[in-house]
Design a protein around this motif. Structure first.
Motif, PDB file in Angstrom:
ATOM      1  N   ALA A  79       0.827  -1.425   0.576  1.00 32.55           N
ATOM      2  CA  ALA A  79       0.080   0.126   0.144  1.00 32.55           C
ATOM      3  C   ALA A  79       0.655   1.407  -0.360  1.00 32.55           C
ATOM      4  O   ALA A  79       2.342   1.302   0.482  1.00 32.55           O
ATOM      5  N   PRO A  80       0.073   2.749   0.037  1.00 23.09           N
ATOM      6  CA  PRO A  80       1.139   3.941   0.361  1.00 23.09           C
ATOM      7  C   PRO A  80       1.661   3.753   1.506  1.00 23.09           C
ATOM      8  O   PRO A  80       1.116   3.034   2.767  1.00 23.09           O
ATOM      9  N   PRO A  81       2.292   4.408   1.404  1.00 22.51           N
ATOM     10  CA  PRO A  81       2.718   5.426   3.163  1.00 22.51           C
ATOM     11  C   PRO A  81       1.665   5.649   3.784  1.00 22.51           C
ATOM     12  O   PRO A  81       0.209   6.294   3.926  1.00 22.51           O
ATOM     13  N   ASP A  82       1.926   4.687   5.492  1.00 23.52           N
ATOM     14  CA  ASP A  82       1.127   5.724   6.377  1.00 23.52           C
ATOM     15  C   ASP A  82       1.676   6.758   7.180  1.00 23.52           C
ATOM     16  O   ASP A  82       2.526   6.533   7.691  1.00 23.52           O
ATOM     17  N   PHE A  83       1.196   7.916   6.435  1.00 25.99           N
ATOM     18  CA  PHE A  83       1.780   9.605   7.235  1.00 25.99           C
ATOM     19  C   PHE A  83       1.043   9.631   9.066  1.00 25.99           C
ATOM     20  O   PHE A  83       1.826  10.423   8.541  1.00 25.99           O
ATOM     21  N   ALA A  84       0.494   8.527   9.660  1.00 29.47           N
ATOM     22  CA  ALA A  84       0.380   9.266  10.722  1.00 29.47           C
ATOM     23  C   ALA A  84       0.271   7.980  11.666  1.00 29.47           C
ATOM     24  O   ALA A  84      -0.967   7.677  11.879  1.00 29.47           O
ATOM     25  N   PRO A  85       1.304   7.061  11.525  1.00 25.19           N
ATOM     26  CA  PRO A  85       0.710   5.202  12.142  1.00 25.19           C
ATOM     27  C   PRO A  85      -0.065   5.418  13.361  1.00 25.19           C
ATOM     28  O   PRO A  85      -0.138   4.277  13.270  1.00 25.19           O
ATOM     29  N   GLY A  86       0.689   6.956  14.348  1.00 24.57           N
ATOM     30  CA  GLY A  86       0.004   6.533  15.605  1.00 24.57           C
ATOM     31  C   GLY A  86      -1.068   6.494  15.661  1.00 24.57           C
ATOM     32  O   GLY A  86      -1.242   6.929  17.054  1.00 24.57           O
ATOM     33  N   VAL A  87      -2.300   7.407  14.564  1.00 21.53           N
ATOM     34  CA  VAL A  87      -3.013   7.784  14.712  1.00 21.53           C
ATOM     35  C   VAL A  87      -3.982   6.260  14.317  1.00 21.53           C
ATOM     36  O   VAL A  87      -3.791   6.697  13.117  1.00 21.53           O
ATOM     37  N   ALA A  88      -4.915   5.938  15.066  1.00 22.30           N
ATOM     38  CA  ALA A  88      -5.509   5.152  14.227  1.00 22.30           C
ATOM     39  C   ALA A  88      -7.346   5.685  13.819  1.00 22.30           C
ATOM     40  O   ALA A  88      -7.649   6.735  14.373  1.00 22.30           O
ATOM     41  N   ASN A  89      -7.866   5.083  13.036  1.00 21.57           N
ATOM     42  CA  ASN A  89      -9.031   5.425  12.186  1.00 21.57           C
ATOM     43  C   ASN A  89      -9.904   5.347  12.647  1.00 21.57           C
ATOM     44  O   ASN A  89     -10.557   3.594  13.339  1.00 21.57           O
ATOM     45  N   PHE A  90     -11.052   6.114  12.393  1.00 25.82           N
ATOM     46  CA  PHE A  90     -12.037   5.347  13.017  1.00 25.82           C
ATOM     47  C   PHE A  90     -13.019   3.812  12.188  1.00 25.82           C
ATOM     48  O   PHE A  90     -13.767   3.421  13.335  1.00 25.82           O
ATOM     49  N   VAL A  91     -12.424   3.193  11.755  1.00 26.94           N
ATOM     50  CA  VAL A  91     -13.396   2.332  11.056  1.00 26.94           C
ATOM     51  C   VAL A  91     -11.779   2.050  10.745  1.00 26.94           C
ATOM     52  O   VAL A  91     -11.362   2.408   9.357  1.00 26.94           O
ATOM     53  N   THR A  92     -11.870   0.454  10.988  1.00 25.38           N
ATOM     54  CA  THR A  92      -9.968  -0.582  10.529  1.00 25.38           C
ATOM     55  C   THR A  92     -10.533  -1.061   9.703  1.00 25.38           C
ATOM     56  O   THR A  92     -11.703  -2.059   9.645  1.00 25.38           O
ATOM     57  N   LEU A  93      -9.187  -1.116   9.080  1.00 31.45           N
ATOM     58  CA  LEU A  93      -9.928  -2.370   8.005  1.00 31.45           C
ATOM     59  C   LEU A  93      -9.635  -3.784   9.209  1.00 31.45           C
ATOM     60  O   LEU A  93     -10.686  -4.569   8.090  1.00 31.45           O
ATOM     61  N   TYR A  94      -9.052  -4.078  10.288  1.00 32.88           N
ATOM     62  CA  TYR A  94      -9.010  -5.026  11.015  1.00 32.88           C
ATOM     63  C   TYR A  94     -11.137  -4.493  11.537  1.00 32.88           C
ATOM     64  O   TYR A  94     -11.535  -6.379  11.405  1.00 32.88           O
ATOM     65  N   ASP A  95     -11.730  -4.354  11.638  1.00 30.78           N
ATOM     66  CA  ASP A  95     -13.007  -3.684  11.573  1.00 30.78           C
ATOM     67  C   ASP A  95     -13.939  -4.421  10.869  1.00 30.78           C
ATOM     68  O   ASP A  95     -15.749  -4.647  11.512  1.00 30.78           O
ATOM     69  N   VAL A  96     -13.248  -4.181   9.433  1.00 28.32           N
ATOM     70  CA  VAL A  96     -14.975  -4.637   8.354  1.00 28.32           C
ATOM     71  C   VAL A  96     -14.482  -5.939   8.548  1.00 28.32           C
ATOM     72  O   VAL A  96     -15.520  -6.788   8.252  1.00 28.32           O
ATOM     73  N   ALA A  97     -12.700  -6.524   8.633  1.00 22.88           N
ATOM     74  CA  ALA A  97     -12.882  -7.866   8.438  1.00 22.88           C
ATOM     75  C   ALA A  97     -13.785  -8.745   9.483  1.00 22.88           C
ATOM     76  O   ALA A  97     -14.208  -9.729   9.454  1.00 22.88           O
ATOM     77  N   ARG A  98     -13.436  -8.144  10.764  1.00 18.65           N
ATOM     78  CA  ARG A  98     -14.738  -8.347  11.917  1.00 18.65           C
ATOM     79  C   ARG A  98     -15.907  -8.642  11.480  1.00 18.65           C
ATOM     80  O   ARG A  98     -16.768  -9.359  12.245  1.00 18.65           O
ATOM     81  N   ASP A  99     -16.419  -7.352  10.644  1.00 18.42           N
ATOM     82  CA  ASP A  99     -17.702  -7.583  10.611  1.00 18.42           C
ATOM     83  C   ASP A  99     -17.511  -8.162   9.600  1.00 18.42           C
ATOM     84  O   ASP A  99     -18.761  -8.621   9.426  1.00 18.42           O
ATOM     85  N   LYS A 143     -15.315 -13.272  -0.291  1.00 20.56           N
ATOM     86  CA  LYS A 143     -14.072 -12.724  -0.372  1.00 20.56           C
ATOM     87  C   LYS A 143     -13.159 -13.568   0.375  1.00 20.56           C
ATOM     88  O   LYS A 143     -11.929 -14.025  -0.259  1.00 20.56           O
ATOM     89  N   TYR A 144     -13.706 -13.921   1.407  1.00 18.21           N
ATOM     90  CA  TYR A 144     -13.148 -14.442   2.556  1.00 18.21           C
ATOM     91  C   TYR A 144     -12.709 -15.879   2.663  1.00 18.21           C
ATOM     92  O   TYR A 144     -13.888 -16.561   2.814  1.00 18.21           O
ATOM     93  N   SER A 145     -12.167 -16.915   3.084  1.00 14.66           N
ATOM     94  CA  SER A 145     -12.205 -18.188   3.393  1.00 14.66           C
ATOM     95  C   SER A 145     -12.129 -18.514   5.011  1.00 14.66           C
ATOM     96  O   SER A 145     -13.159 -19.721   4.727  1.00 14.66           O
ATOM     97  N   GLU A 146     -12.182 -17.969   5.931  1.00 13.74           N
ATOM     98  CA  GLU A 146     -11.959 -17.640   7.598  1.00 13.74           C
ATOM     99  C   GLU A 146     -12.031 -16.396   7.490  1.00 13.74           C
ATOM    100  O   GLU A 146     -11.210 -15.596   7.342  1.00 13.74           O
ATOM    101  N   PRO A 147     -12.229 -15.980   9.078  1.00 14.05           N
ATOM    102  CA  PRO A 147     -12.061 -14.743  10.083  1.00 14.05           C
ATOM    103  C   PRO A 147     -10.188 -14.011   9.427  1.00 14.05           C
ATOM    104  O   PRO A 147      -9.868 -15.136   9.631  1.00 14.05           O
ATOM    105  N   TYR A 148     -10.310 -12.819   9.370  1.00 13.58           N
ATOM    106  CA  TYR A 148      -9.346 -12.058   8.494  1.00 13.58           C
ATOM    107  C   TYR A 148      -8.459 -12.681   8.133  1.00 13.58           C
ATOM    108  O   TYR A 148      -6.939 -13.010   7.738  1.00 13.58           O
ATOM    109  N   ARG A 149      -9.001 -13.410   6.859  1.00 14.18           N
ATOM    110  CA  ARG A 149      -7.880 -14.111   6.599  1.00 14.18           C
ATOM    111  C   ARG A 149      -8.890 -14.550   4.548  1.00 14.18           C
ATOM    112  O   ARG A 149     -10.060 -15.085   4.461  1.00 14.18           O
ATOM    113  N   LEU A 150      -7.988 -14.177   3.382  1.00 13.55           N
ATOM    114  CA  LEU A 150      -8.802 -13.520   2.236  1.00 13.55           C
ATOM    115  C   LEU A 150      -8.820 -15.259   1.363  1.00 13.55           C
ATOM    116  O   LEU A 150      -7.775 -16.052   1.934  1.00 13.55           O
ATOM    117  N   ASP A 151      -9.574 -15.832   0.922  1.00 13.44           N
ATOM    118  CA  ASP A 151      -9.519 -16.720  -0.181  1.00 13.44           C
ATOM    119  C   ASP A 151      -8.966 -16.829  -1.312  1.00 13.44           C
ATOM    120  O   ASP A 151      -8.782 -16.210  -2.145  1.00 13.44           O
TER     121      ASP A 151
END
Length: 537
Positions: free
Chosen positions: A222-242, A413-421
């Motif tokens: 991916a492109p760089p994260d220019f504020a690595p210590g600041v978390a997104n309100f919705v993260t990709l982990y939240d999306v995958a968990r959902d 697009k997933y095979s199991e939690p937090y794992r793309l197929d």
């Protein structure tokens, strides 16, 4: 119980940079964050994604019971990685009506799809201290380097590092303009970049001579994260968990933990005040520092139900598309790009907060917020790796996205939690829908208010991804302590072409101790001269 061999994290994140020799490893629970983001020559470091194989014990519900890493004394691993960039051959963004013929929905219409796909093919490494380059891919016969894979040495000789490209973007033929009127923020024909994605596979040979195919992983460059210590309100982990909850692989906790489940959702918008002038006006981080007594009140089910309900009412229900509401938060765009339509919490987050409002949660708050980049007590290492890798990524708005786009919300697009197929996805498919080149979207998707930095509280304008691409920053600690106005992060970058050329010279926002002991976030390591400095010089 079932014994499996698995690669973790299930989805790893690498990031481009300009340093050819040096890099840092992405967030992991057992490793400290980097102390610098540039090498001695000032080049921006690449972020490597590190993968490990674990022997796992799971119950009949697929819950992880025990895990041990496959170290060199327990067996050997042959790693195979296949990265590709399919952006030039993909569909335009925003997605047109499916009724439109496919040929009219494509970028670079009428051109050979194979010539537009940067695909060096799979690479395999085994043993210790081995390297393979991903250097044979081309875009319209122009060579494009997508990175390399490396195995580590010593006691960690079984681990794999995936490094992406150097952030190169360009056109064939060279010198074509980027952005309007010829192109757009997402679709620029004849342009390429060197982000990518693809499967990571491992063939394990254990000490008894048997071979095992580990559950495959996926890597996103991916492109760089220019504020690595600041978390997104919705993260990709939240999306995958959902997705996992929607697919009935996981469930929402009956009684969520305030510390682990609720506090992160409520606290993240306040951290935006370090990277967004809008958030600084609306929130002000100092009012909600971790030591604030407000958190103790919010963590107690027996107190302040009215306050909980009031905060909850400021969030948008993710299942509705309401009219624009100037009181909704956070003041970030959703996937529609409609003025005033704010980003809602994702469904699972909303259900957790609904339980919180009803007082149905565990008060485990001891005044110490969770360190989301570290392993939680009782959490097993594979689960922690999965969580932390995706926690650092943007889960919205997918318009089209930074690390990945709407495909990440597709449960098929997933095979199991937090794992793309990895058996059905094509290399390059996860990043295919993102902007080409990525810098065009990176430039345009900033806070769209015409009045920054003198922001009016009732403006309908919104920001995009300030936790990845800051909008406004404090240039140093003195600016914070003297209460100076923050400055534009991308000052001096006025056009998409400027971002293509100068992205790697912009500053990185990092955490540092403030005068009162509370952490603050300031810009560091900026290499691009400030506009006024350039004029004076």
């Amino acid at each position: 119980m079932a014994t499996t061999y698995e690669i973790h994290p299930g989805i790893g994140i690498a990031r481009v940079g300009t340093s050819t020799e040096h890099y840092f490893v992405g967030p992991e629970p057992d490793a400290p964050p980097p102390t610098a983001f540039r090498d001695d020559e000032g080049n921006l470091l690449r972020q490597a994604a590190r993968f490990r194989v674990f022997e796992c014990e799971r119950d009949e519900r697929n819950a992880l019971l025990a895990a041990r890493e496959l170290t060199p004394d327990l067996g050997t691993i042959a790693w195979t990685v296949h990265l590709a960039n399919r952006k030039g051959a993909g569909e335009v963004f925003p997605p047109p009506d499916p009724a439109v013929p496919l040929a009219q929905r494509l970028r670079n219409q009428g051109q050979d799809r194979a010539e537009l796909t940067i695909d060096p093919g799979p690479r395999t490494v085994d043993g210790s201290s081995r390297t393979a380059l991903l250097d044979t891919g081309t875009f319209k016969q122009e060579p494009v380097f997508l990175g390399e894979i490396r195995t580590e040495s010593g006691e960690h000789g079984g681990r794999l590092l995936v490094l992406g490209g150097f952030g190169r973007s360009g056109s064939v033929p060279a010198g074509l303009p980027v952005g309007p009127p010829r192109g757009s923020f997402a679709n620029n024909d004849d342009w390429f970049d060197d982000v990518s994605d693809g499967p990571v596979r491992a063939l394990v040979t254990t000490a008894d001579g048997r071979t095992h195919r580990a559950k495959p992983s996926w890597v996103i460059v991916a492109p760089p994260d220019f504020a690595p210590g600041v978390a997104n309100f919705v993260t990709l982990y939240d999306v995958a968990r959902d997705v996992a909850v929607h697919n009935r692989w996981l469930s929402v906790p009956d009684t969520p933990s305030f510390t682990r489940d609720i506090y992160p959702i409520l606290s993240r918008p306040f951290a935006y005040s370090w990277v967004s002038g809008r958030a600084g006006l609306m929130h002000g981080s100092a009012r909600w520092v971790p030591s604030s007594p407000r958190w103790k009140i919010l963590a107690d089910p027996a107190t302040a139900p009215g306050i909980r309900q009031s905060l909850f009412a400021r969030l948008r229900d993710p299942h509705t598309r309401p009219p624009s509401d100037l009181k909704s938060m956070p003041r970030l765009h959703d996937d529609t790009n409609q003025k005033g339509q704010v980003l809602p919490p994702i469904g699972t987050q909303y259900r957790i907060l609904d339980k919180w409002v009803a007082g149905n949660f565990v008060n485990d708050w001891d005044g110490q917020p969770p360190v989301e980049e570290r392993k939680y007590p009782g959490e097993l290492m594979p689960d922690a790796l999965d969580r932390i890798a995706l926690r650092g990524c943007s889960g919205g708005a997918f318009f089209p996205g930074i690390e990945a786009g709407r495909i990440m919300a597709d449960g098929g697009k997933y095979s199991e939690p937090y794992r793309l197929d990895a058996d059905t996805l094509e290399p390059g498919e996860v990043t295919e829908g993102n902007a080409v080149p990525w810098q065009a979207d990176f430039h345009l998707c900033r806070d769209d208010s015409p009045n920054l930095p003198t922001l009016e509280e009732d403006e309908p304008y919104l920001a995009w991804w300030p936790a990845q691409r800051p909008d406004m920053v404090f240039v140093d600690l003195a600016a914070v302590e003297s209460r100076q106005q923050p400055e534009f992060w991308a000052r001096g970058v006025d056009h998409m072409a400027d971002m293509v050329e100068h992205w790697h010279e912009l500053g990185v926002v990092v955490e540092t101790p403030g005068a009162n002991g509370h952490p603050v976030f300031v810009e560091t390591e900026r290499r691009l001269p400030d506009p006024q400095t350039s004029l004076d010089g």
